[in-house]
Design a protein around this motif. Structure first.
Motif, mmCIF file in Angstrom:
data_model
loop_
_atom_site.group_PDB
_atom_site.id
_atom_site.type_symbol
_atom_site.label_atom_id
_atom_site.label_comp_id
_atom_site.label_asym_id
_atom_site.label_seq_id
_atom_site.Cartn_x
_atom_site.Cartn_y
_atom_site.Cartn_z
ATOM 1 N N VAL A 64 45.239 44.854 40.497
ATOM 2 C CA VAL A 64 44.144 44.642 39.549
ATOM 3 C C VAL A 64 43.870 43.144 39.547
ATOM 4 C CG1 VAL A 64 43.433 44.779 37.136
ATOM 5 C CG2 VAL A 64 44.773 46.645 38.140
ATOM 6 N N ALA A 65 42.636 42.772 39.796
ATOM 7 C CA ALA A 65 42.276 41.363 39.930
ATOM 8 C C ALA A 65 42.340 40.648 38.577
ATOM 9 C CB ALA A 65 40.875 41.219 40.511
ATOM 10 N N PRO A 66 43.077 39.537 38.501
ATOM 11 C CA PRO A 66 43.119 38.771 37.251
ATOM 12 C C PRO A 66 41.735 38.345 36.773
ATOM 13 C CG PRO A 66 44.854 38.029 38.715
ATOM 14 C CD PRO A 66 43.989 38.977 39.506
ATOM 15 N N ASN A 67 40.801 38.052 37.686
ATOM 16 C CA ASN A 67 39.449 37.662 37.267
ATOM 17 C C ASN A 67 38.761 38.778 36.491
ATOM 18 O OD1 ASN A 67 39.641 35.113 38.310
ATOM 19 N ND2 ASN A 67 38.554 35.601 40.211
ATOM 20 N N SER A 68 38.973 40.018 36.899
ATOM 21 C CA SER A 68 38.405 41.157 36.167
ATOM 22 C C SER A 68 39.015 41.236 34.775
ATOM 23 C CB SER A 68 38.663 42.460 36.914
ATOM 24 O OG SER A 68 38.007 42.459 38.158
ATOM 25 N N VAL A 69 40.326 41.018 34.699
ATOM 26 C CA VAL A 69 41.012 41.056 33.401
ATOM 27 C C VAL A 69 40.502 39.923 32.513
ATOM 28 C CG1 VAL A 69 43.245 40.880 32.246
ATOM 29 C CG2 VAL A 69 43.029 42.235 34.334
ATOM 30 N N TYR A 70 40.318 38.719 33.082
ATOM 31 C CA TYR A 70 39.773 37.601 32.307
ATOM 32 C C TYR A 70 38.406 37.943 31.729
ATOM 33 C CZ TYR A 70 43.036 33.720 33.016
ATOM 34 O OH TYR A 70 44.118 32.886 32.971
ATOM 35 N N ARG A 71 37.530 38.536 32.541
ATOM 36 C CA ARG A 71 36.189 38.899 32.044
ATOM 37 C C ARG A 71 36.281 39.891 30.894
ATOM 38 N NH1 ARG A 71 34.952 38.366 37.458
ATOM 39 N NH2 ARG A 71 35.203 40.573 37.907
ATOM 40 N N ILE A 72 37.167 40.865 31.018
ATOM 41 C CA ILE A 72 37.335 41.860 29.954
ATOM 42 C C ILE A 72 37.907 41.202 28.708
ATOM 43 C CG2 ILE A 72 38.631 43.925 29.277
ATOM 44 C CD1 ILE A 72 38.292 44.851 32.246
ATOM 45 N N LEU A 73 38.906 40.344 28.875
ATOM 46 C CA LEU A 73 39.489 39.661 27.714
ATOM 47 C C LEU A 73 38.463 38.771 27.027
ATOM 48 C CD1 LEU A 73 43.001 38.817 29.171
ATOM 49 C CD2 LEU A 73 42.494 40.475 27.356
#
Length: 153
Positions: A64-73
């Motif tokens: 799971v890409a950290p950038n995707s998680v950052y956008r969601i957070l």
């Protein structure tokens, strides 16, 4: 201590409250967003986007890409589902989605535990000072560092 009351949620009630709050804000509650929220809610200490991405990747069996998680957070912070702990570059779930208020975070320098307290006298004074300086839509972010009761003992 000045403050207000709000309903704290946990477990499935927290997930349901977050889903309602996000969709009421005009956003979609996707599978990945739900997974990120559930993973964040599982932590009792602030979690980084990398921690969340690693844990989700391990659970899903694929990265799971950290950038995707950052956008969601970032979305969760904007919609009041999570709070960003600036000094730790980490996030903490908001256990009362839909209730918008300022929090003062108490962060333990030893174990990393973070709790919040509501004190509108402090955050209200900061908001008033920002407004008096010409800023609009002021949102105080207050973090106090020290030792929690357990670590200080």
């Amino acid at each position: 201590m000045a403050g207000h009351t709000h309903k704290e949620h946990s477990g499935e009630a927290l997930i349901d409250a977050a889903r309602r709050s996000l969709t009421d804000a005009g956003e979609q509650w996707t599978g990945l967003r739900e997974s990120v929220f559930q993973e964040l809610a599982r932590h009792d200490k602030p979690a980084s986007a990398y921690d969340i991405a690693d844990n989700l990747g391990a659970a899903r069996g694929k990265r799971v890409a950290p950038n995707s998680v950052y956008r969601i957070l970032d979305l969760f912070v904007r919609t009041n589902l999570a709070n960003r702990i600036e000094s730790a570059n980490a996030y903490l779930v908001n256990t009362h989605p839909g209730c918008r208020h300022d929090c003062i975070f108490l962060i333990c320098d030893d174990c990393g535990k973070a709790t919040h307290l509501d004190d509108e006298r402090v955050t209200g004074a900061l908001r008033d000072a920002g407004n008096a300086a010409g800023f609009a839509d002021v949102r105080p972010v207050v973090e106090l560092r020290g030792l929690c009761t357990e670590c200080a003992a």
